[in-house]
Scaffold this active site. Structure first.
Site, PDB file in Angstrom:
ATOM      1  N   HIS A  28       0.830  -1.203   0.000  1.00  0.00           N
ATOM      2  CA  HIS A  28       0.000   0.000   0.000  1.00  0.00           C
ATOM      3  C   HIS A  28       0.870   1.261   0.000  1.00  0.00           C
ATOM      4  O   HIS A  28       1.547   1.537   0.980  1.00  0.00           O
ATOM      5  CB  HIS A  28      -0.893  -0.033   1.247  1.00  0.00           C
ATOM      6  CG  HIS A  28      -1.835   1.110   1.375  1.00  0.00           C
ATOM      7  ND1 HIS A  28      -1.709   2.080   2.340  1.00  0.00           N
ATOM      8  CD2 HIS A  28      -2.929   1.446   0.654  1.00  0.00           C
ATOM      9  CE1 HIS A  28      -2.697   2.949   2.225  1.00  0.00           C
ATOM     10  NE2 HIS A  28      -3.445   2.603   1.210  1.00  0.00           N
ATOM     11  N   GLU A  55       1.318  -0.624  -5.138  1.00  0.00           N
ATOM     12  CA  GLU A  55       0.252   0.326  -5.455  1.00  0.00           C
ATOM     13  C   GLU A  55       0.759   1.707  -5.874  1.00  0.00           C
ATOM     14  O   GLU A  55       1.730   2.209  -5.309  1.00  0.00           O
ATOM     15  CB  GLU A  55      -0.668   0.515  -4.231  1.00  0.00           C
ATOM     16  CG  GLU A  55      -1.929   1.266  -4.597  1.00  0.00           C
ATOM     17  CD  GLU A  55      -2.585   1.998  -3.428  1.00  0.00           C
ATOM     18  OE1 GLU A  55      -1.922   2.319  -2.438  1.00  0.00           O
ATOM     19  OE2 GLU A  55      -3.793   2.272  -3.559  1.00  0.00           O
ATOM     20  N   ASP A  57      -1.091   5.536  -6.386  1.00  0.00           N
ATOM     21  CA  ASP A  57      -2.221   6.459  -6.489  1.00  0.00           C
ATOM     22  C   ASP A  57      -1.809   7.488  -7.533  1.00  0.00           C
ATOM     23  O   ASP A  57      -0.664   7.944  -7.536  1.00  0.00           O
ATOM     24  CB  ASP A  57      -2.474   7.151  -5.148  1.00  0.00           C
ATOM     25  CG  ASP A  57      -3.030   6.191  -4.112  1.00  0.00           C
ATOM     26  OD1 ASP A  57      -3.999   5.478  -4.416  1.00  0.00           O
ATOM     27  OD2 ASP A  57      -2.487   6.154  -2.993  1.00  0.00           O
ATOM     28  N   HIS A  70      -0.974  10.396  -3.203  1.00  0.00           N
ATOM     29  CA  HIS A  70      -2.244   9.908  -2.661  1.00  0.00           C
ATOM     30  C   HIS A  70      -3.355  10.945  -2.711  1.00  0.00           C
ATOM     31  O   HIS A  70      -4.495  10.631  -2.979  1.00  0.00           O
ATOM     32  CB  HIS A  70      -2.096   9.433  -1.213  1.00  0.00           C
ATOM     33  CG  HIS A  70      -3.408   8.981  -0.640  1.00  0.00           C
ATOM     34  ND1 HIS A  70      -4.238   9.815   0.074  1.00  0.00           N
ATOM     35  CD2 HIS A  70      -4.061   7.808  -0.754  1.00  0.00           C
ATOM     36  CE1 HIS A  70      -5.332   9.159   0.395  1.00  0.00           C
ATOM     37  NE2 HIS A  70      -5.262   7.936  -0.088  1.00  0.00           N
ATOM     38  N   GLU A 163      -4.348   3.415  -8.869  1.00  0.00           N
ATOM     39  CA  GLU A 163      -5.683   3.923  -8.539  1.00  0.00           C
ATOM     40  C   GLU A 163      -5.892   5.285  -9.188  1.00  0.00           C
ATOM     41  O   GLU A 163      -5.073   6.194  -9.039  1.00  0.00           O
ATOM     42  CB  GLU A 163      -5.852   4.077  -7.012  1.00  0.00           C
ATOM     43  CG  GLU A 163      -7.228   4.682  -6.668  1.00  0.00           C
ATOM     44  CD  GLU A 163      -7.453   4.952  -5.178  1.00  0.00           C
ATOM     45  OE1 GLU A 163      -6.656   4.484  -4.340  1.00  0.00           O
ATOM     46  OE2 GLU A 163      -8.438   5.653  -4.880  1.00  0.00           O
TER      47      GLU A 163
HETATM   48 CA    CA Z   1      -5.019   3.930  -2.986  1.00  0.00          CA
END
Ligand code: CA
Length: 338
Positions: A28, A55, A57, A70, A163
């Site tokens: 994460h 991950e 963002d 993020h 994301e």
């Molecule tokens: Ca995220």
């Protein structure tokens, strides 16, 4: 009789090891428990710790570059307020979309912080100290090249898990961030559901556009993950047929972990919701977020962080999970496999 039983045991053992082998660890924001989130350093550490996916963002800059961040604002994780004090909007926030990539590159990235009487106080007190060393914000392309480069040099196949952040905000700003991200994925060779990428967003409306318009226009397919925060956002998803309806658009869900095991659970009364079972019945994978071993972050119903992982991976049967501490989840699964 004996032979049938042995075969049965063998079959069970095989199924169990397959089920174990499929469980994945998603880093994460990188190994964000140890190094400032979303820095290339945190991503390298997550890679070295054995994460299956890392991950990203993603938000957009003023000049349409995709950066790994993020928040849609730069305030919490950079020194933007010191370097560009005049550039806040009326709400006092510094939006990434108001800065060019060249400006973003001038910023120092750090552990997340808040201001308390003008003093920076880091969000997680025991994590990497504020003001130490030097970190920066990177582009999505730079991060993909880091991971793909490591895949070549280490002969592994670690995946990416981007994301799309606040797609509606980007649309209000006149940008189509999803098309930009899909174009990058395609350019870097992610073009089928066998490729190691999951594309995630909280917005079902955006997921629908990605699935029905953007991916077909690009001529590629990738696995799509619907993130789930509070049930109030999309009540229909939590009805008994919600997951089967969602399965027309998504390949999996990424729920907040209290949607899998209720926060009010106790050690003697673990309240596992029907969500995972419904998702699996609809053919959806389940990758909840976010598992943290910082002081005070392990729910009361778990004895410790390993027990939390045991309850989610094996009692609730999730397929993977997002954690700030990928080493601990990787070690947990390795130990569990023996
Ligand atoms: Ca995220």
């Amino acid at each position: 009789m004996h032979r049938v039983k042995t075969l049965g045991i063998l079959l069970m053992a095989t199924l169990t090891s397959q089920a174990l082998a499929q469980k994945i660890v998603i880093a994460h924001r990188g190994a964000s428990g140890y190094l400032p989130e979303h820095t290339l350093e945190a991503k390298s550490m997550a890679y070295a710790m054995g994460a299956d996916y890392i991950e990203q963002d993603v938000v957009m800059t003023k000049d349409d570059h995709l950066i790994v961040l993020h928040d849609i604002t730069l305030d919490r994780t950079t020194d933007v307020a010191e370097k560009f004090p005049q550039r806040a909007r009326d709400d006092g926030r510094y939006y990434a979309i108001d800065f060019t990539l060249e400006e973003v590159r001038q910023l120092s990235a750090s552990e997340g912080f808040r201001l308390d009487n003008g003093q920076k106080v880091q969000g997680y007190a025991e994590r990497f100290p504020l003001g130490h060393s030097a970190f920066s914000v990177s582009t999505l392309e730079e991060e993909i090249e880091l991971i793909q480069g490591l895949n070549e040099s280490t002969d592994r196949d670690v995946g990416i898990y981007p994301e799309i952040k606040q797609p509606e905000f980007h649309r209000q700003e006149g940008r189509d961030i999803s098309t930009a991200v899909v174009d990058v994925l395609k350019r870097y060779g992610y073009s089928s559901k066998q490729d190691k990428v999951y594309l995630q967003t909280f917005s079902f409306e955006e997921l629908e556009i990605i699935k029905t318009e953007i991916l077909p226009a690009a001529g590629i397919e990738v696995n799509l993950i619907q993130l789930l925060g509070s049930p109030e956002s999309y009540p229909w998803m939590f009805e008994s047929d919600g997951m089967s309806k969602l399965a027309a658009f998504a390949d999996g869900i990424g729920p907040a972990h209290p949607l899998v095991i209720e926060r009010g659970s106790s050690r003697s009364n673990l309240r596992i919701t029907p969500l995972v079972e419904r998702a699996h019945a609809a053919g959806l994978q389940v990758h909840p977020y976010t598992y943290r071993s910082d002081p005070g972050q392990v729910p009361q119903y778990a004895e410790d962080f390993d027990d939390l992982l045991e309850k989610h991976y094996f009692q609730a049967d999730v397929d993977g999970l997002f954690t700030d501490f990928p080493d601990q989840a990787v070690n947990f699964l390795r130990t569990r496999r023996r």
